[in-house]
Design an enzyme around this catalytic site. Structure first.
Site, PDB file in Angstrom:
ATOM      1  CD  GLU A 259     -41.149 -22.885  -8.851  1.00  0.00           C
ATOM      2  OE1 GLU A 259     -40.975 -22.889  -7.761  1.00  0.00           O
ATOM      3  OE2 GLU A 259     -42.163 -22.989  -9.371  1.00  0.00           O
ATOM      4  N   GLY A 261     -35.938 -19.140  -3.617  1.00  0.00           N
ATOM      5  CA  GLY A 261     -35.395 -19.540  -2.700  1.00  0.00           C
ATOM      6  C   GLY A 261     -36.459 -20.027  -1.388  1.00  0.00           C
ATOM      7  CB  CYS A 293     -35.140 -24.268  -2.961  1.00  0.00           C
ATOM      8  SG  CYS A 293     -36.016 -25.619  -3.923  1.00  0.00           S
ATOM      9  CD  GLU A 387     -32.378 -20.135  -0.188  1.00  0.00           C
ATOM     10  OE1 GLU A 387     -32.094 -19.305  -0.792  1.00  0.00           O
ATOM     11  OE2 GLU A 387     -32.809 -21.060  -0.547  1.00  0.00           O
TER      12      GLU A 387
HETATM   13  P1  NAD Z   1     -28.500 -18.113  -9.012  1.00  0.00           P
HETATM   14  O1  NAD Z   1     -29.576 -17.533  -9.153  1.00  0.00           O
HETATM   15  O2  NAD Z   1     -27.128 -17.453  -8.688  1.00  0.00           O
HETATM   16  O3  NAD Z   1     -28.234 -18.911 -10.369  1.00  0.00           O
HETATM   17  C1  NAD Z   1     -29.370 -19.658 -11.042  1.00  0.00           C
HETATM   18  C2  NAD Z   1     -29.057 -19.728 -12.540  1.00  0.00           C
HETATM   19  O4  NAD Z   1     -28.998 -18.143 -13.149  1.00  0.00           O
HETATM   20  C3  NAD Z   1     -27.699 -19.955 -13.208  1.00  0.00           C
HETATM   21  O5  NAD Z   1     -27.817 -20.717 -14.325  1.00  0.00           O
HETATM   22  C4  NAD Z   1     -26.981 -18.685 -13.490  1.00  0.00           C
HETATM   23  O6  NAD Z   1     -25.755 -18.565 -14.647  1.00  0.00           O
HETATM   24  C5  NAD Z   1     -27.976 -17.715 -14.051  1.00  0.00           C
HETATM   25  N1  NAD Z   1     -27.942 -16.389 -14.079  1.00  0.00           N
HETATM   26  C6  NAD Z   1     -27.310 -15.557 -13.135  1.00  0.00           C
HETATM   27  N2  NAD Z   1     -27.456 -14.141 -13.420  1.00  0.00           N
HETATM   28  C7  NAD Z   1     -28.068 -14.184 -14.373  1.00  0.00           C
HETATM   29  C8  NAD Z   1     -28.812 -13.270 -15.042  1.00  0.00           C
HETATM   30  N3  NAD Z   1     -28.533 -11.868 -14.689  1.00  0.00           N
HETATM   31  N4  NAD Z   1     -29.858 -13.372 -16.022  1.00  0.00           N
HETATM   32  C9  NAD Z   1     -30.245 -14.719 -16.303  1.00  0.00           C
HETATM   33  N5  NAD Z   1     -29.663 -15.793 -15.548  1.00  0.00           N
HETATM   34  C10 NAD Z   1     -28.809 -15.459 -14.540  1.00  0.00           C
HETATM   35  O7  NAD Z   1     -28.775 -19.219  -8.029  1.00  0.00           O
HETATM   36  P2  NAD Z   1     -27.847 -20.321  -7.299  1.00  0.00           P
HETATM   37  O8  NAD Z   1     -26.971 -19.508  -6.548  1.00  0.00           O
HETATM   38  O9  NAD Z   1     -26.985 -21.008  -8.329  1.00  0.00           O
HETATM   39  O10 NAD Z   1     -28.851 -21.536  -6.814  1.00  0.00           O
HETATM   40  C11 NAD Z   1     -29.308 -21.324  -5.336  1.00  0.00           C
HETATM   41  C12 NAD Z   1     -30.655 -20.555  -5.411  1.00  0.00           C
HETATM   42  O11 NAD Z   1     -31.513 -21.288  -6.339  1.00  0.00           O
HETATM   43  C13 NAD Z   1     -31.255 -20.580  -3.997  1.00  0.00           C
HETATM   44  O12 NAD Z   1     -31.794 -19.622  -3.615  1.00  0.00           O
HETATM   45  C14 NAD Z   1     -32.030 -21.667  -3.866  1.00  0.00           C
HETATM   46  O13 NAD Z   1     -33.230 -21.827  -2.989  1.00  0.00           O
HETATM   47  C15 NAD Z   1     -32.688 -21.419  -5.407  1.00  0.00           C
HETATM   48  N6  NAD Z   1     -33.372 -22.836  -5.710  1.00  0.00           N
HETATM   49  C16 NAD Z   1     -34.722 -22.769  -5.935  1.00  0.00           C
HETATM   50  C17 NAD Z   1     -35.569 -23.918  -6.461  1.00  0.00           C
HETATM   51  C18 NAD Z   1     -36.767 -24.028  -6.529  1.00  0.00           C
HETATM   52  O14 NAD Z   1     -37.438 -24.951  -7.240  1.00  0.00           O
HETATM   53  N7  NAD Z   1     -37.860 -23.089  -6.070  1.00  0.00           N
HETATM   54  C19 NAD Z   1     -34.674 -25.150  -6.522  1.00  0.00           C
HETATM   55  C20 NAD Z   1     -33.388 -25.217  -6.347  1.00  0.00           C
HETATM   56  C21 NAD Z   1     -32.542 -23.940  -5.814  1.00  0.00           C
END
Ligand code: NAD
Length: 492
Positions: A259, A261, A293, A387
């Site tokens: 899920e 961005g 998101c 985004e």
């Molecule tokens: P991110 O991808 O940086 O982090 C998300 C999670 O992934 C964190 O727990 C992080 O520690 C973990 N992570 C980081 N590197 C990793 C790796 N190599 N392997 C596995 N896990 C790893 O996201 P963010 O900046 O914290 O959140 C913002 C993003 O999330 C935006 O793009 C937003 O649109 C998206 N988002 C999507 C939804 C949805 O349901 N579609 C909901 C909320 C947020």
């Protein structure tokens, strides 16, 4: 919290710990959680390592079969109890959410209310009979069934913005369908995204070993994608990290739910009430500082009414106070870290340098970023293409309906779109031409339901959905069972 009496959320229980077979020390020591508004200490939380993740996954795998064999009504009772516990303790939990995530109180309240909703919907779903009977086609006299079975252990990885809801929606679905869970919340929001969930399930009576919370960084998330005891990973986060998670899970032949961005268009039709459209756009663009998101990322308006919409949004933006929601009444709190505020400022500057007009806002003060209005935004500007994840209302003008559809569909993302107009039929016909996973007519883009399958197209995810009918589809797999009254001979 400092100085509080012993209570449901007493940090004496969980301070400096991870949750795996109870509250224990993480092998990585402990991390300080700080408030995004002022950098003040919020709490200490245990740090898990990949080795802790491996041990948790092993323990979860051992505990899972008994849970899958537990009567659905008993599983449902625990999920319902966890929902009750969150609601009953909302008064204590909400201040933690506000401080840790920089949420204004209504947003913190939404986290509790919707999380309880997701738990109850999962409890309801747990009791559905999903077994199907098939007609036997080969005349061998076998009775044939399709049975849904749990994957085993589901790994959950969640982001910082709505940490409680975005963790619980996957955890509840996994537990409801008989899986065990190993969950890694974002290291910036492990209290809301992890500790609260563990405490609710602990008091709800979830048997030990079924839920492990392993706060940590990318190394722990990456280890989850490699671990042989984890059968599925449910990831919510950025497309960049989602691609890495998808690649690692693909290499390890794990099921993966991504899920990601969104760059969500809100189209204002030529017959729309502009004041109402402006208030929808304002809520969609600025709620939780745009760190959602589903945030309204592109406001498309006919050239004839653009001036009126810009003025209405500009007036709203200049009246919305920005501050520390833990200390003062405000409409917008901080962004999660200062680097994010700088990134958003860079997007605004890029648009202005390329010819867009900045009406209000645009300049951060530390992590505080005011509600911002940009108009004349065009493809090729970062504000149009990316985004933003910050409180920027991005306005672009369109000439006719085909042009509006073309502009909205230029994004690689495809999560949500909204259309606001008086002629509902015309608004819906236009909306159906948009490449998205959620379409709202006469509503803004930030809308979710535990009964509706959530998910997008293109760069918004890998086509998996979460919640509603997707709960069983994603968190279980079919087993085809044929039963003959007795074995019969074959030609060999
Ligand atoms: P991110 O991808 O940086 O982090 C998300 C999670 O992934 C964190 O727990 C992080 O520690 C973990 N992570 C980081 N590197 C990793 C790796 N190599 N392997 C596995 N896990 C790893 O996201 P963010 O900046 O914290 O959140 C913002 C993003 O999330 C935006 O793009 C937003 O649109 C998206 N988002 C999507 C939804 C949805 O349901 N579609 C909901 C909320 C947020």
């Amino acid at each position: 919290m400092d100085g509080a009496q012993f209570s449901f959320f007493d940090d004496g229980t969980w301070s400096g710990k991870i949750y795996t077979g109870g509250w224990v020390d993480g092998s990585g020591g402990a991390d300080e959680v700080t408030a995004p508004a002022d950098g003040a200490h919020v709490a200490s939380i245990g740090r898990a390592t990949p080795a802790d993740l491996g041990a948790a996954a092993k323990a979860a795998r051992a505990a899972q079969p008994a849970w899958e064999a537990t009567a659905p009504a008993d599983r449902a009772a625990i999920l319902n109890k966890a929902a009750e516990i969150l609601e009953a303790n909302a008064g204590e939990l909400i201040p933690w959410i506000i401080r840790e995530t920089g949420s204004i109180p209504p947003k913190a309240g939404i986290e509790i209310e919707h999380s309880a909703g997701f738990l109850r919907a999962a409890a309801e779903a747990a009791q559905e009979n999903q077994t199907q009977t098939l007609a036997s086609v080969d005349g061998r006299g076998a009775s044939e069934e399709l049975i849904r079975v749990a994957h085993g252990v589901v790994g959950v990885i969640s982001p910082f913005n709505f940490p409680l809801i975005l963790s619980i929606r996957a955890i509840a679905a996994a537990l409801a369908t008989g899986n065990a869970v190993v969950h890694k919340p974002d290291p910036r929001t492990p209290i809301t995204g992890g500790v609260m969930i563990a405490r609710a399930f602990e008091d709800a009576g979830l048997p030990s070993g079924l839920l492990h919370i392993v706060p940590g960084g990318a190394d722990v998330g990456a280890a989850m994608c490699e671990d042989p005891n984890i059968a599925m990973v449910s990831f919510t986060g950025s497309p960049e990290v989602g691609a890495k998670v998808g690649e690692a899970c693909g290499r390890n032949l794990k099921k993966v739910q991504l899920e990601l961005g969104g760059k969500n268009a809100l189209i204002v039709m030529d017959d729309a009430d502009i004041d109402v459209a402006a208030s929808n756009a304002a809520w969609g663009a600025w709620l939780h500082q745009g760190q959602i998101c589903m945030a309204t990322g592109l406001i498309l308006v006919p050239s004839a009414t653009a001036g009126q919409l810009i003025e209405a949004l500009g007036t709203k933006a200049s009246h919305l106070p920005v501050g520390d929601p833990a200390k003062e009444e405000c409409a917008l709190g901080p962004l999660i870290v200062e680097a994010e505020a700088k990134r958003v400022e860079g997007i605004v500057e890029d648009a202005v340098a390329k010819g867009a007009t900045l009406h209000v806002g645009g300049k951060p003060n530390g992590t505080l970023f005011p509600a911002t209005v940009l108009s004349g935004v065009k493809p090729g500007m970062r504000a149009f293409d990316e985004e933003i994840f910050g409180p920027v209302a991005v306005i672009a003008e369109y000439d006719n309906e085909d042009h509006a559809v073309e502009l909205a569909n230029m994004s690689d993302f495809g999560l949500v779109a909204s259309v606001i107009g008086t002629d509902v039929r015309r608004a819906r016909d236009l909306g159906m031409r948009l490449r998205v996973g959620h379409l709202h007519i006469n509503d803004q883009t930030v809308t979710a339901s535990p009964l509706a399958p959530f998910g997008g197209r293109g760069r918004s995810g890998n086509g998996c959905r979460i919640s509603g009918p997707a709960l069983w589809e994603e968190f279980t797999q079919w087993v085809w069972v044929t039963t003959k009254p007795a074995a019969t001979p074959y030609p060999f």
